[in-house]
Design a protein around this motif. Sequence first.
Motif, PDB file in Angstrom:
ATOM      1  N   VAL A  49       4.375  17.352 -72.397  1.00  0.00           N
ATOM      2  CA  VAL A  49       4.418  18.766 -72.054  1.00  0.00           C
ATOM      3  C   VAL A  49       2.993  19.520 -71.722  1.00  0.00           C
ATOM      4  CG1 VAL A  49       4.923  21.041 -73.183  1.00  0.00           C
ATOM      5  CG2 VAL A  49       6.378  19.356 -73.525  1.00  0.00           C
ATOM      6  N   GLY A  50       1.858  19.141 -72.688  1.00  0.00           N
ATOM      7  CA  GLY A  50       0.688  19.675 -72.189  1.00  0.00           C
ATOM      8  C   GLY A  50       0.240  19.222 -70.864  1.00  0.00           C
ATOM      9  N   VAL A  51       0.435  17.899 -70.402  1.00  0.00           N
ATOM     10  CA  VAL A  51       0.102  17.400 -69.178  1.00  0.00           C
ATOM     11  C   VAL A  51       0.824  18.119 -68.032  1.00  0.00           C
ATOM     12  CG1 VAL A  51      -0.244  15.369 -67.661  1.00  0.00           C
ATOM     13  CG2 VAL A  51      -0.579  15.522 -69.840  1.00  0.00           C
ATOM     14  N   LEU A  52       2.233  18.563 -68.358  1.00  0.00           N
ATOM     15  CA  LEU A  52       2.863  18.998 -67.099  1.00  0.00           C
ATOM     16  C   LEU A  52       2.372  20.586 -67.209  1.00  0.00           C
ATOM     17  CD1 LEU A  52       6.417  17.775 -68.086  1.00  0.00           C
ATOM     18  CD2 LEU A  52       4.765  16.744 -66.220  1.00  0.00           C
ATOM     19  N   ASN A  53       2.155  21.280 -68.192  1.00  0.00           N
ATOM     20  CA  ASN A  53       1.661  22.485 -68.231  1.00  0.00           C
ATOM     21  C   ASN A  53       0.117  22.628 -67.614  1.00  0.00           C
ATOM     22  OD1 ASN A  53       3.147  24.519 -69.407  1.00  0.00           O
ATOM     23  ND2 ASN A  53       3.062  24.009 -71.419  1.00  0.00           N
ATOM     24  N   TYR A  54      -0.630  21.607 -67.681  1.00  0.00           N
ATOM     25  CA  TYR A  54      -1.899  21.575 -66.976  1.00  0.00           C
ATOM     26  C   TYR A  54      -1.294  21.556 -65.577  1.00  0.00           C
ATOM     27  CZ  TYR A  54      -5.721  18.688 -65.098  1.00  0.00           C
ATOM     28  OH  TYR A  54      -6.594  18.200 -64.462  1.00  0.00           O
ATOM     29  N   ALA A  55      -0.593  20.681 -65.077  1.00  0.00           N
ATOM     30  CA  ALA A  55      -0.234  20.817 -63.669  1.00  0.00           C
ATOM     31  C   ALA A  55       0.242  21.871 -63.080  1.00  0.00           C
ATOM     32  CB  ALA A  55       1.020  19.376 -63.431  1.00  0.00           C
ATOM     33  N   TYR A  56       1.235  22.437 -63.988  1.00  0.00           N
ATOM     34  CA  TYR A  56       1.882  23.922 -63.945  1.00  0.00           C
ATOM     35  C   TYR A  56       0.559  25.011 -63.666  1.00  0.00           C
ATOM     36  CZ  TYR A  56       4.524  28.139 -64.700  1.00  0.00           C
ATOM     37  OH  TYR A  56       5.342  29.096 -64.503  1.00  0.00           O
ATOM     38  N   ALA A  57      -0.383  24.900 -64.426  1.00  0.00           N
ATOM     39  CA  ALA A  57      -1.495  25.890 -64.264  1.00  0.00           C
ATOM     40  C   ALA A  57      -2.040  25.676 -62.952  1.00  0.00           C
ATOM     41  CB  ALA A  57      -2.659  25.729 -65.233  1.00  0.00           C
ATOM     42  N   LEU A  58      -2.397  24.358 -62.707  1.00  0.00           N
ATOM     43  CA  LEU A  58      -3.047  24.431 -61.204  1.00  0.00           C
ATOM     44  C   LEU A  58      -2.224  24.598 -60.112  1.00  0.00           C
ATOM     45  CD1 LEU A  58      -4.641  20.670 -61.808  1.00  0.00           C
ATOM     46  CD2 LEU A  58      -5.727  23.001 -61.740  1.00  0.00           C
ATOM     47  N   GLU A  59      -0.809  24.152 -60.107  1.00  0.00           N
ATOM     48  CA  GLU A  59       0.063  24.857 -59.157  1.00  0.00           C
ATOM     49  C   GLU A  59       0.213  26.206 -59.005  1.00  0.00           C
ATOM     50  OE1 GLU A  59       1.198  22.893 -57.064  1.00  0.00           O
ATOM     51  OE2 GLU A  59       1.028  20.782 -57.907  1.00  0.00           O
ATOM     52  N   GLN A  60       0.451  27.074 -60.242  1.00  0.00           N
ATOM     53  CA  GLN A  60       0.288  28.674 -60.022  1.00  0.00           C
ATOM     54  C   GLN A  60      -0.879  28.965 -59.587  1.00  0.00           C
ATOM     55  OE1 GLN A  60       0.539  30.902 -63.741  1.00  0.00           O
ATOM     56  NE2 GLN A  60       1.708  29.373 -64.796  1.00  0.00           N
TER      57      GLN A  60
END
Lengths: 243, 267
Positions: free
Chosen positions: A69-80
């Motif tokens: 979940v943390g890694v996916l949120n990290y990716a989500y932050a960059l995509e944002q």
Amino acid sequence: MSKETKPVENEEGLGKHLQLPMQRRTFFRYASASAAAATILLTTACDDDDDDDMTPPPVGAVNLGSGDVGVLNYAYALEQLEAAFYTMVVAEAGNALTSDEMNVMMDLKAHEVAHRELFKAALGSNAIPALEVDFSSVNFNDKSSILQTAKTFENLGVAAYNGAGKLLTDTGVGLDYLLLAGKIVSVEARHAAAIDDLIAGNGRFGEEFIDEDGLDRAMMPSAVLAAAAPFITTEIDFSNLPQ
Amino acid sequence: MNIFKIIKDIEKVDPEVYDRLASRRAAMSGFGSFGKKVALAAVPLAMGSMFKKAYGQSTNSIVDILNYALTLEYLEYNFYEQALAATALNLGDNREFFMEVRDNELAHVNFLKSAITSLGGTPIDAPTFDFSAGGAFPTWNSDAQVFLTLSQAFEDTGVRAYKGQAANLAGNPAILTAALQIHSVEARHAAIVRRIRGLKGWITGGPEGEMVPAPAEPVYQGEDQTVQAGVNVPQVSNVAPEQVTEAFDEPLSMAIVNDIAELFIVK
């Protein structure tokens, strides 16, 4: 992320991570990958549980969480970050770009919005909130400023996904998240090359990021988030991400 | 270094560590004999192979995948090397790009060979290639358009092939990362070749619109997905379905990739 609130430990961690590709390569070449894996395990295990000296995360920071979940949120932050940037480019840069350049930007906006919304939907209640971004350093009336910022983001995205692949576990459902990250990273690499082609022409594709072994960059989250920090107002706490 | 403490620490994270290691007693007695037989400095290596057995794939399957990748890199390198040597092929302003690509592919060949050797495997020899595919592309090294078409097909196949094996390399983080690092370079190449051909740098939908001959269509089969991780992406994002297909590259199975590669390999 401001310097004042960044825990000292992360500063050290940053330096360490920047050297990691070299160390990994050395292990890979001269020992073997299994020895490297074992060494990492041993180092972790030998480290007695002295967790008390952890500097507390900054108050009000967005915590990415832990595990996949943390890694996916990290990716989500960059995509944002990327989606917000291209949304602004498409809205504001009409006079600065040729129609070919604008067509590329419109595709990039669509792709990054698709990535962002996918992560948001897939993460559901675990998703971090919308981040506040800061593009005040970008001149949206200037082609060079726009393309150089795009180049920074796309190449950072490639390095981020390349580095984060090994952090995903997802043992329950067959490494679907790793595949998902793989589906996205090659598109970010296509973007990076296309932007380089727009900047330099003659089929430039970001060769400066490719080393003598023909390998693209791989960066760990601390280094990636430090590089992205000037563009993100919201404080991000990534201390629970897998190492 | 206290091996027993390490095992105990792992047990906190993974209660089934002993099952993975066959049994606690067997694991411990195994360590005992290790300790007698090998110098202390070699213990991490021995532990590495034990943990690999417990958690990862066998080295063999990883070597097999690396040899599969090596075949593709041999193919790409020889394709560019032979094309650049062909006097009839006029690549104009793009010649320098293809020289860079060739150099990257040669670096990949050498890197994969050393990786395979470091895992105790044997790198396969380069096959003999026929880029005319038995006469299907007789002008591959004299007509730039034919050359560009094949180049695009090889690069896009390379991207899909590495992606298809990522999960199988997950047991070995160093190898996985290196494979990802090669994978994104292939994607950079693909984007530029596509732009040289007047296409977008990214793949829209399936084989339609790719301007490739029928035998190359498997390269783009299944690229038209719009559902990712169980999420209907056009629905949640309001992004047009064709642009959603561009935003995600899909994997390709080893069987299909081998079928594509074998068109160009002399038996």
